[in-house]
Design an enzyme around this catalytic site. Structure first.
Site, PDB file in Angstrom:
ATOM      1  N   HIS A 160      -7.558  -7.460  -8.535  1.00 24.76           N
ATOM      2  CA  HIS A 160      -7.954  -8.344  -7.431  1.00 24.76           C
ATOM      3  C   HIS A 160      -8.143  -7.430  -6.219  1.00 24.76           C
ATOM      4  CE1 HIS A 160      -6.027 -11.086 -10.254  1.00 24.76           C
ATOM      5  NE2 HIS A 160      -6.593 -12.100  -9.623  1.00 24.76           N
ATOM      6  N   ASP A 215      -2.936  -8.225  -7.750  1.00 27.54           N
ATOM      7  CA  ASP A 215      -2.686  -8.705  -6.382  1.00 27.54           C
ATOM      8  C   ASP A 215      -3.501  -9.973  -6.103  1.00 27.54           C
ATOM      9  OD1 ASP A 215      -1.985  -8.797  -3.708  1.00 27.54           O
ATOM     10  OD2 ASP A 215      -3.377  -7.219  -3.092  1.00 27.54           O
ATOM     11  N   SER A 271      -6.508  -1.706  -1.071  1.00 27.91           N
ATOM     12  CA  SER A 271      -5.960  -0.971  -2.223  1.00 27.91           C
ATOM     13  C   SER A 271      -7.003  -0.145  -2.985  1.00 27.91           C
ATOM     14  CB  SER A 271      -5.240  -1.932  -3.171  1.00 27.91           C
ATOM     15  OG  SER A 271      -6.080  -3.004  -3.543  1.00 27.91           O
ATOM     16  N   HIS A 307       0.826  -1.214   0.000  1.00 29.09           N
ATOM     17  CA  HIS A 307       0.000   0.000   0.000  1.00 29.09           C
ATOM     18  C   HIS A 307       0.858   1.262   0.000  1.00 29.09           C
ATOM     19  CE1 HIS A 307      -3.579  -2.578   1.602  1.00 29.09           C
ATOM     20  NE2 HIS A 307      -3.403  -2.686   0.307  1.00 29.09           N
ATOM     21  N   GLU A 332     -13.350  -7.542  -8.467  1.00 30.97           N
ATOM     22  CA  GLU A 332     -13.300  -8.577  -7.427  1.00 30.97           C
ATOM     23  C   GLU A 332     -14.232  -9.702  -7.843  1.00 30.97           C
ATOM     24  OE1 GLU A 332     -11.680  -9.454  -4.525  1.00 30.97           O
ATOM     25  OE2 GLU A 332     -13.077 -11.140  -4.550  1.00 30.97           O
ATOM     26  N   ASP A 364     -13.883 -11.556 -13.273  1.00 34.18           N
ATOM     27  CA  ASP A 364     -12.548 -12.141 -13.215  1.00 34.18           C
ATOM     28  C   ASP A 364     -11.526 -11.051 -13.590  1.00 34.18           C
ATOM     29  OD1 ASP A 364     -10.340 -13.910 -13.385  1.00 34.18           O
ATOM     30  OD2 ASP A 364     -10.647 -14.002 -15.548  1.00 34.18           O
ATOM     31  N   GLY A 365     -10.624 -10.787 -12.678  1.00 32.80           N
ATOM     32  CA  GLY A 365      -9.679  -9.688 -12.872  1.00 32.80           C
ATOM     33  C   GLY A 365      -8.764  -9.873 -14.061  1.00 32.80           C
TER      34      GLY A 365
HETATM   35  C1  LIG Z   1      -4.860 -10.365  -1.831  1.00 33.52           C
HETATM   36  S1  LIG Z   1      -6.581 -10.065  -1.977  1.00 33.52           S
HETATM   37  C2  LIG Z   1      -6.677  -8.427  -2.565  1.00 33.52           C
HETATM   38  C3  LIG Z   1      -6.262  -7.356  -1.597  1.00 33.52           C
HETATM   39  C4  LIG Z   1      -6.361  -5.962  -2.147  1.00 33.52           C
HETATM   40  N1  LIG Z   1      -5.707  -5.811  -3.437  1.00 33.52           N
HETATM   41  C5  LIG Z   1      -5.759  -4.972  -1.179  1.00 33.52           C
HETATM   42  O1  LIG Z   1      -4.547  -4.686  -1.276  1.00 33.52           O
HETATM   43  O2  LIG Z   1      -6.494  -4.470  -0.332  1.00 33.52           O
HETATM   44  C6  LIG Z   1      -6.998 -10.973  -3.420  1.00 33.52           C
HETATM   45  C7  LIG Z   1      -8.477 -10.867  -3.802  1.00 33.52           C
HETATM   46  O3  LIG Z   1      -8.633 -11.414  -5.113  1.00 33.52           O
HETATM   47  C8  LIG Z   1      -9.907 -12.026  -5.189  1.00 33.52           C
HETATM   48  N2  LIG Z   1      -9.857 -12.911  -6.363  1.00 33.52           N
HETATM   49  C9  LIG Z   1      -9.445 -14.196  -6.469  1.00 33.52           C
HETATM   50  N3  LIG Z   1      -9.451 -14.603  -7.747  1.00 33.52           N
HETATM   51  C10 LIG Z   1      -9.885 -13.545  -8.483  1.00 33.52           C
HETATM   52  C11 LIG Z   1     -10.063 -13.323  -9.885  1.00 33.52           C
HETATM   53  N4  LIG Z   1      -9.801 -14.283 -10.785  1.00 33.52           N
HETATM   54  N5  LIG Z   1     -10.474 -12.106 -10.286  1.00 33.52           N
HETATM   55  C12 LIG Z   1     -10.723 -11.107  -9.388  1.00 33.52           C
HETATM   56  N6  LIG Z   1     -10.574 -11.258  -8.048  1.00 33.52           N
HETATM   57  C13 LIG Z   1     -10.145 -12.467  -7.607  1.00 33.52           C
HETATM   58  C14 LIG Z   1     -10.065 -12.702  -3.847  1.00 33.52           C
HETATM   59  O4  LIG Z   1     -11.439 -12.953  -3.567  1.00 33.52           O
HETATM   60  C15 LIG Z   1      -9.447 -11.648  -2.920  1.00 33.52           C
HETATM   61  O5  LIG Z   1     -10.423 -10.777  -2.432  1.00 33.52           O
END
Ligand SMILES: C[S@@+](CC[C@H](N)C(=O)[O-])C[C@H]1O[C@@H](n2cnc3c(N)ncnc32)[C@H](O)[C@@H]1O
Length: 289
Positions: A60, A176, A112, A37, A130, A155-156
Site C-alpha cells: 500500500h 500499510d 515509504s 518510516h 498502489e 490491489d496490494g
Molecule cells: C497509509 S497509505 C500508504 C502510505 C505509505 N505506505 C507511506 O508510508 O508513505 C495507504 C495507501 O493504500 C492505498 N490503498 C488502499 N487500498 C489498497 C489496495 N487494496 N491495494 C493497494 N493500495 C491500496 C491508498 O490509496 C493509500 O494510498
C-alpha cells in the site's frame, strides 16, 4: 465464526477506486509516519549489511512523495506534530540519522516507497503497489528515476501473494493499509497469514491504527496465530486524546533483525520528547532476542 481450528473471515471488501477516500497527503509526516518510516529505515540498513541482494515489497505504497506545504497537509497540520518537530535534531542511532537526512525537504517528504528506493543498492529491488489511480500515477513518476524500483497499479493484497517468496529469499515487506473498511483488520490479518505461509523468513512491517484496544489486540493475536516465530509490537501514543484524529498507532514487526528493538528504543527516545507528550510501548508478542 470458528472453523476447523481457525477463523473464517468475511469476504474481503476490496474498494473500487471511486470508493477510496483515504489520501495519505493529509497525514504524511505525522507521528505515525515518523515511527513507521524510522522502522523501515532500520530494517533496510540491516538488510544492507550483507552483500546478498534483497527485495522490498510495499503493498500500500501511496504517492511516494508529499509536499508538506500544500493544502492537504496545511489543512490537517499533522506533520506539525511529527516530522516538523525534528528540525535540527542530530545524532542518535544510524536509522535516525539516515531518516533525518532523507526527510530534510518540507516540500518533498518521502513516503515509504521513496525511502526504500533511495536505500536500494544496485543488486536490490523494490515493488511498490498502489491501487488508487491518481496516487499510482504519482507513485510511478516518483519512482521513475530509480532503475530497480517498480510501481504497480494494483490491489496490494493480491500482488502480495504473487510476489512471495521472492527469489532473493531476503526481503522486507511493508503492509500499510488505510483501514477504511470494517473488514480491513481481518483482510490484513488474512493477507499476513497467507504471506507467512509462503515466505516465513521475511521481515514484515505491518502498520495498524489503535482506535480501540480490543480491535488492535485482536488483530495482533491473529498475526501471531499465523505462525510467526518472532513478533515485536511497537505502539506510539500521543498524550492528548482526540476523537477527530488518530492519537495512537501500532506497528507489528515479524522477524525483526537482531538489534532492531534497541535501535528503535534509542531513536524514539530522541524523537518523542520533541513531539511532546508522546510515549512508545515496545513488547515482544512472541519470540525475542
Ligand atoms: C497509509 S497509505 C500508504 C502510505 C505509505 N505506505 C507511506 O508510508 O508513505 C495507504 C495507501 O493504500 C492505498 N490503498 C488502499 N487500498 C489498497 C489496495 N487494496 N491495494 C493497494 N493500495 C491500496 C491508498 O490509496 C493509500 O494510498
Amino acid at each position: 465464526m470458528q472453523q476447523g481450528g481457525g477463523f473464517r473471515y468475511p469476504a474481503s471488501a476490496i474498494l473500487k477506486p471511486a470508493e477510496m477516500n483515504y489520501h495519505h497527503a493529509y497525514h504524511a509526516g505525522n507521528f505515525a509516519d515518523v515511527a513507521k518510516h524510522l522502522a523501515l529505515v532500520s530494517v533496510l540498513l540491516h538488510l544492507r549489511k550483507k552483500d546478498a541482494p534483497f527485495a522490498v515489497v510495499d503493498t500500500h505504497a501511496g504517492r511516494g512523495v508529499y509536499d508538506l506545504t500544500n493544502a492537504e497537509a496545511v489543512r490537517t497540520k499533522e506533520a506539525e506534530n511529527g516530522i516538523a518537530r525534528l528540525a535540527g535534531l542530530q545524532g542518535g542511532p544510524p536509522a535516525l540519522a539516515v531518516y533525518l537526512d532523507l526527510t530534510r525537504a518540507r516540500d518533498a517528504y518521502p513516503g515509504s516507497p521513496l525511502i526504500a528506493a533511495k536505500l536500494l543498492r544496485p543488486q536490490d529491488r523494490l515493488v511498490a503497489v498502489e491501487k488508487h489511480p491518481d496516487d499510482a500515477a504519482a507513485l510511478t513518476a516518483a519512482l521513475r528515476p530509480f532503475r530497480k524500483a517498480r510501481a504497480e497499479t494494483a490491489d496490494g493484497y493480491g500482488r502480495l501473494v504473487a510476489l512471495l517468496p521472492p527469489p532473493e529469499r531476503r526481503a522486507a515487506i511493508l503492509i500499510d493499509p488505510p483501514y477504511e473498511t470494517e473488514t480491513e483488520f481481518s483482510d490484513t490479518a488474512r493477507a499476513v497469514d497467507g504471506a507467512i505461509r509462503r515466505f516465513a523468513t521475511g521481515i514484515y512491517l505491518i502498520w495498524f491504527p489503535v482506535k480501540s484496544s480490543a480491535s488492535a489486540d485482536g488483530f495482533c493475536g491473529e498475526v501471531v496465530a499465523a505462525g510467526a516465530r518472532k513478533v515485536l509490537r511497537l505502539d506510539v501514543t500521543l498524550g492528548v486524546r482526540s476523537d477527530e484524529r488518530l492519537t495512537s498507532a501500532g506497528l507489528l514487526i515479524v522477524n525483526p533483525p537482531f538489534g532492531f528493538e534497541a535501535e528503535m528504543r534509542e531513536a524514539l527516545a530522541a524523537v518523542l520528547p520533541r513531539i511532546g507528550d508522546a510515549q512508545a510501548d515496545v513488547t515482544w508478542l512472541c519470540g525475542g532476542e
